[in-house]
Design an enzyme around this catalytic site. Structure first.
Site, short mmCIF file in Angstrom:
data_model
loop_
_atom_site.label_atom_id
_atom_site.label_comp_id
_atom_site.label_asym_id
_atom_site.label_seq_id
_atom_site.Cartn_x
_atom_site.Cartn_y
_atom_site.Cartn_z
CG HIS A 50 -1.78 -1.09 1.45
ND1 HIS A 50 -2.85 -1.33 0.63
CD2 HIS A 50 -1.79 -2.07 2.38
CE1 HIS A 50 -3.49 -2.42 1.06
NE2 HIS A 50 -2.86 -2.89 2.11
CB CYS B 23 1.82 5.66 8.95
SG CYS B 23 1.22 7.23 9.62
CB ALA C 58 1.47 4.64 21.52
CB ILE C 59 -0.11 -0.02 19.48
CG1 ILE C 59 0.71 0.69 18.40
CG2 ILE C 59 -1.11 -0.97 18.84
CD1 ILE C 59 1.63 -0.24 17.60
CB ALA D 156 -0.44 -3.85 21.69
CB ALA E 262 4.51 8.37 11.06
CG HIS F 76 -7.40 34.61 28.44
ND1 HIS F 76 -7.36 33.59 29.37
CD2 HIS F 76 -8.57 35.28 28.66
CE1 HIS F 76 -8.44 33.66 30.12
NE2 HIS F 76 -9.19 34.67 29.72
#
Length: 464
Positions: free
Chosen positions: A38, A43, A183-184, A268, A318, A443
């Protein structure tokens, strides 16, 4: 194709490879990219992008359930998992197509096939129709990585999933085990928990999100448990007994093995580089624990051969791959870019609450011998956070007490994955605490917490 010598051949069209190709083409080089599956790589197709689409659906669903907090009403709040996944895949498809357009726009030749090194300056490619040999003065290896699978915990797509299965789930898990809290793992735990699954996270290290600052990990664990997750730290899944619609996990904690039943498991536990079948060793390219050994300029030690992104080691991000791709393309074109410094690359985790960081943790800075000044500011002290209904979280900054250098920044809370870039730019410009103190933050914004955290390191915070 065969017979003509390119300036650059890139193997892999993920965020490292396609960016390297485009930058090289911008600099006037003749470039060919070889991609086996792909455009956009993991990513765009199976990682960063589609997971963010899923998590956005979970975020909106969570807000709909909280409608009453905002003086709104939403009846019969629910979701269609198939439609959520369909949107995610559509987002990925759109962006993957965009990569193809960009490569064509920059006149980069794209060959879909499987590549391997075939001698100095040569890449053999097997396509659906033919086998050919490309010649190039320079070669960039950008083949990425895949999910690590541990013995006994292998994915089957039914009861045990990798991230790919979790992105196209065959069903909504009722009782989910997530092995690994990087993270995953945490992003999928957060998604399925928000959508109603009973989620347990097992982490072998002493705390969840182990690469983050210890205070962030502690806060995250409390937030996850408040949301209904079960967090098991310093624990190991020893084996999985697979039955009909059920998995029994043998989990070791504190020297004792407990059995817990789940209907789904997501593994994971890290990644391994895609180094097989490339002919690396035969060409003298060194590989260490599934990653190509490179110097700070991504040189492999073999003349004209570079490696970037996940295949070249941590951090497996990435944006790190993309910048390495740009750096190598510029070197090949005769320019003198600065090396990409791992400690200046931000990490972002899109769970609920979000987590983001750059630079050294407080513990790492002390370990390196710095005398530090640390500042913190909570979301509850920020007007915009309260108005958003997101009062949970904090911003933490770590400075060199002697020079005022910003050594690290660590955040947890709403939209911190966007805020962190302010500190990334600050570190790139070698800013000091005085520069940040004197900057005027608008602000009401969440970014004001960044200012207050800096002020707090010198005992000058105004609003808390």
């Amino acid at each position: 194709m065969a017979g003509k010598t390119q300036d650059l051949i890139v193997i892999g069209a993920g965020p490292g490879g396609y960016v390297a190709a485009i930058r090289a083409a911008q600099l006037g080089l003749k470039v060919t990219v070889v991609e086996r599956e792909h455009l956009g790589g993991i990513c765009l197709n199976w990682g960063c992008i589609p997971t963010k689409a899923l998590l956005r659906s979970a975020e909106v669903f969570h807000l709909m359930e909280r409608a009453g907090d905002f003086g709104l009403s939403a009846d019969k709040v629910g979701f269609d998992l198939g439609a959520v996944v369909k949107r995610s895949r559509g987002v990925a498809k759109q962006l993957s197509g965009g990569v193809g357009h960009l490569l064509k726009k920059h006149k980069v030749e794209v060959v879909m096939g499987t590549a391997n090194l075939a001698g100095k300056g040569k890449v053999a490619v097997k396509t659906d129709k033919e086998e050919l040999v490309l010649e190039g003065k320079n070669i960039i290896l950008a083949t990425g990585a895949r999910a690590r699978e541990l013995a006994g915990l292998e994915a089957d797509g039914d009861l045990v999933w990798t991230y790919k299965h979790a992105l196209q789930p065959p069903r909504m898990p009722k009782k989910l085990l997530v092995i690994g809290s990087g993270a995953i793992g945490i992003e999928f735990a957060s998604f399925f928990n928000t959508m109603g699954a009973d989620v347990t996270v097992v982490e072998v290290m002493e705390r969840v999100l182990p690469v983050e600052d210890a205070e962030v990990s502690t806060f995250a664990k409390k937030a996850f448990e408040k949301q209904g997750m079960t967090i098991m730290e310093k624990s190991t899944v020893k084996s999985l007994d697979r039955g009909k619609g059920k998995v029994t996990a043998h989990i070791e904690r504190g020297g004792k093995v407990e059995k817990h039943d789940f209907d789904t498991v997501i593994s994971a536990v890290g990644i391994v580089g895609n180094v097989e079948g490339l002919g690396l060793e035969e060409q003298g390219v060194k590989v260490d624990r599934s990653h190509v050994v490179v110097d700070e300029y991504c040189r492999t030690g073999v003349d004209g051969v570079f490696a970037i992104g996940d295949i070249a080691g941590a951090p497996w991000l990435a944006h790190k791959a993309s910048h390495e791709g740009v750096m190598v393309a510029e070197m090949i074109a005769g320019e003198k870019p600065h090396p990409v410094r791992p400690e200046s690359i931000a990490g972002c985790t899109y769970c609920q609450p979000q987590v983001a960081s750059v630079g050294y943790t407080e513990a790492k800075a002390k370990e390196l011998g710095f005398e530090v000044k640390v500042g913190k500011f909570p979301f509850i002290g920020n007007g915009k956070a309260i108005a958003l209904g997101e009062p949970e979280g904090f911003v933490k900054t770590v400075f060199d007490a002697k020079t005022g250098e910003l050594l690290g920044a660590h955040m947890i809370g709403a939209e911190v994955t966007e805020l962190i870039q302010g500190y990334v730019v600050g570190r790139q410009l070698e800013t000091t605490e005085q520069d940040l103190m004197q900057a005027v933050f608008p602000h009401p914004t969440l970014s004001e917490m960044m200012h207050e955290s800096v002020l707090d390191a010198w005992g000058r915070a105004i609003h808390y």
